[in-house]
Design a protein around this motif. Structure first.
Motif, PDB file in Angstrom:
ATOM      1  N   GLU A 117      68.988   9.902  78.927  1.00 30.09           N
ATOM      2  CA  GLU A 117      69.391   8.821  78.599  1.00 30.09           C
ATOM      3  C   GLU A 117      68.590   7.240  78.405  1.00 30.09           C
ATOM      4  N   GLN A 118      67.108   8.084  78.706  1.00 29.90           N
ATOM      5  CA  GLN A 118      66.111   7.601  79.059  1.00 29.90           C
ATOM      6  C   GLN A 118      65.446   7.527  77.328  1.00 29.90           C
ATOM      7  N   LEU A 119      65.529   8.827  76.892  1.00 28.86           N
ATOM      8  CA  LEU A 119      64.965   9.512  75.299  1.00 28.86           C
ATOM      9  C   LEU A 119      65.720   8.709  74.326  1.00 28.86           C
ATOM     10  N   ARG A 120      66.938   8.797  74.482  1.00 36.50           N
ATOM     11  CA  ARG A 120      67.904   8.056  74.080  1.00 36.50           C
ATOM     12  C   ARG A 120      68.059   6.761  73.957  1.00 36.50           C
ATOM     13  N   ASN A 121      67.685   5.985  74.319  1.00 35.78           N
ATOM     14  CA  ASN A 121      67.495   4.670  74.693  1.00 35.78           C
ATOM     15  C   ASN A 121      65.917   4.544  73.608  1.00 35.78           C
ATOM     16  N   LEU A 122      65.245   5.459  73.869  1.00 31.54           N
ATOM     17  CA  LEU A 122      63.427   5.040  73.148  1.00 31.54           C
ATOM     18  C   LEU A 122      63.936   4.702  71.553  1.00 31.54           C
ATOM     19  N   THR A 123      64.895   6.348  72.019  1.00 27.30           N
ATOM     20  CA  THR A 123      65.265   6.529  69.964  1.00 27.30           C
ATOM     21  C   THR A 123      65.692   5.636  69.316  1.00 27.30           C
ATOM     22  N   LEU A 124      66.901   4.937  70.228  1.00 28.94           N
ATOM     23  CA  LEU A 124      67.576   3.634  70.125  1.00 28.94           C
ATOM     24  C   LEU A 124      67.103   2.663  69.607  1.00 28.94           C
ATOM     25  N   ARG A 125      65.643   2.680  70.236  1.00 33.16           N
ATOM     26  CA  ARG A 125      64.817   1.392  70.410  1.00 33.16           C
ATOM     27  C   ARG A 125      63.884   1.307  69.259  1.00 33.16           C
ATOM     28  N   GLN A 126      63.388   2.334  69.105  1.00 33.83           N
ATOM     29  CA  GLN A 126      61.874   2.771  67.979  1.00 33.83           C
ATOM     30  C   GLN A 126      62.650   2.978  66.484  1.00 33.83           C
ATOM     31  N   GLN A 127      64.314   3.081  66.230  1.00 36.79           N
ATOM     32  CA  GLN A 127      65.090   2.814  65.596  1.00 36.79           C
ATOM     33  C   GLN A 127      65.421   1.687  65.092  1.00 36.79           C
ATOM     34  N   ARG A 128      65.213   0.635  66.097  1.00 32.70           N
ATOM     35  CA  ARG A 128      65.661  -0.924  65.622  1.00 32.70           C
ATOM     36  C   ARG A 128      64.492  -2.064  65.503  1.00 32.70           C
ATOM     37  N   PHE A 129      63.299  -0.806  66.229  1.00 30.39           N
ATOM     38  CA  PHE A 129      61.743  -1.391  65.981  1.00 30.39           C
ATOM     39  C   PHE A 129      61.895  -1.696  64.420  1.00 30.39           C
ATOM     40  N   GLU A 130      61.708   0.109  64.234  1.00 33.08           N
ATOM     41  CA  GLU A 130      61.843   0.694  62.593  1.00 33.08           C
ATOM     42  C   GLU A 130      62.077  -0.678  61.647  1.00 33.08           C
ATOM     43  N   ARG A 131      64.151  -1.089  61.028  1.00 39.54           N
ATOM     44  CA  ARG A 131      64.781  -1.968  60.902  1.00 39.54           C
ATOM     45  C   ARG A 131      63.758  -3.008  61.099  1.00 39.54           C
ATOM     46  N   TYR A 132      62.706  -3.931  61.601  1.00 44.31           N
ATOM     47  CA  TYR A 132      62.804  -4.788  62.854  1.00 44.31           C
ATOM     48  C   TYR A 132      61.839  -4.899  61.697  1.00 44.31           C
ATOM     49  N   LEU A 133      60.718  -4.201  61.839  1.00 41.87           N
ATOM     50  CA  LEU A 133      59.752  -3.739  60.756  1.00 41.87           C
ATOM     51  C   LEU A 133      59.287  -3.777  59.013  1.00 41.87           C
ATOM     52  N   GLY A 134      60.917  -3.362  59.053  1.00 44.13           N
ATOM     53  CA  GLY A 134      60.938  -3.270  57.279  1.00 44.13           C
ATOM     54  C   GLY A 134      61.287  -4.733  56.900  1.00 44.13           C
ATOM     55  N   ARG A 135      62.205  -5.550  57.671  1.00 44.50           N
ATOM     56  CA  ARG A 135      62.988  -6.873  57.884  1.00 44.50           C
ATOM     57  C   ARG A 135      61.212  -8.144  57.481  1.00 44.50           C
ATOM     58  N   ARG A 136      60.422  -7.592  58.625  1.00 45.50           N
ATOM     59  CA  ARG A 136      59.321  -8.804  58.420  1.00 45.50           C
ATOM     60  C   ARG A 136      58.635  -8.404  57.577  1.00 45.50           C
ATOM     61  N   LEU A 137      58.723  -7.044  57.167  1.00 49.86           N
ATOM     62  CA  LEU A 137      57.460  -7.082  56.067  1.00 49.86           C
ATOM     63  C   LEU A 137      58.191  -6.024  54.203  1.00 49.86           C
ATOM     64  N   ARG A 138      59.059  -6.935  54.167  1.00 54.93           N
ATOM     65  CA  ARG A 138      60.040  -6.854  53.324  1.00 54.93           C
ATOM     66  C   ARG A 138      60.280  -4.955  52.567  1.00 54.93           C
ATOM     67  N   VAL A 139      60.090  -4.264  53.398  1.00 56.86           N
ATOM     68  CA  VAL A 139      60.260  -3.203  52.576  1.00 56.86           C
ATOM     69  C   VAL A 139      61.045  -2.082  53.273  1.00 56.86           C
ATOM     70  N   ASP A 140      61.695  -1.082  52.372  1.00 57.25           N
ATOM     71  CA  ASP A 140      62.785  -0.244  53.310  1.00 57.25           C
ATOM     72  C   ASP A 140      62.434   0.872  54.336  1.00 57.25           C
ATOM     73  N   ALA A 141      63.327   1.217  54.183  1.00 58.22           N
ATOM     74  CA  ALA A 141      62.425   2.593  55.633  1.00 58.22           C
ATOM     75  C   ALA A 141      61.848   3.795  54.922  1.00 58.22           C
ATOM     76  N   ALA A 142      62.142   3.619  53.722  1.00 57.60           N
ATOM     77  CA  ALA A 142      61.267   5.293  52.381  1.00 57.60           C
ATOM     78  C   ALA A 142      59.756   4.408  52.527  1.00 57.60           C
TER      79      ALA A 142
END
Length: 167
Positions: free
Chosen positions: A32-57
């Motif tokens: 469950e904690q690994l699942r939570n970590l994965t979800l938070r990492q994905q959310r952080f990557e989306r946040y970072l992409g928005r802040r830097l104006r860059v898509d995931a690729a």
């Protein structure tokens, strides 16, 4: 793929989904904690992409350029397991957005290398620093023996993912 602003309303449904049955069993809390970590990492990557104006690729390409160094588009495609055509489109967007540049290859005039914009590393680090510092602080609160156990466990989990994708 362009990054869109977050939709108003509830968070990602996967983040609020109930825990799978059997979570209380041995290993369930860790899963469950690994699942939570994965979800938070994905959310952080989306946040970072928005802040830097860059898509995931684009983030994947920029991460490679900052951490490994400037390289050719073909090498980028190979290292990121993408087609050269798709990688070229990502590079085109990064160059147009001022995040990267194409420069002549230093030894082969037929090639170009892709380099990160001068400001990219510092700008990205501003957003990533709190995560790096938080992880460092959390790790420093563990004894050396606890750190060794956690590191060994995470190494095994990385191996699980590697095994699952190397089939």
């Amino acid at each position: 793929m362009d990054v869109k602003p977050p939709a108003a309303g509830p968070t990602d449904p996967a983040e609020t989904a109930p825990a799978p049955a059997g979570s209380a069993t041995t290993g369930g809390a860790i899963r469950e904690q690994l699942r939570n970590l994965t979800l938070r990492q994905q959310r952080f990557e989306r946040y970072l992409g928005r802040r830097l104006r860059v898509d995931a690729a684009g983030l994947a390409v920029m991460d490679h350029l900052v951490n490994v160094g400037p390289t050719t588009p073909t090498d980028l495609a190979r290292r990121l397991d993408a087609s050269t055509a798709a990688t070229t489109l990502v590079i085109d967007r990064l160059v147009a957005g001022g995040h990267a540049a194409r420069e002549p290859h230093p030894t082969d005039r037929r090639k170009v290398i892709v380099t990160p914009a001068e400001h990219w590393g510092a700008t990205a680090y501003e957003h990533v620093a709190p995560v790096i510092e938080g992880v460092t602080d959390a790790a420093s609160e563990l004894s050396p023996d606890e750190q060794a156990v956690v590191a060994a466990f995470l190494e095994r989990i990385v191996g699980v993912y590697d095994d699952a994708t190397d089939r």
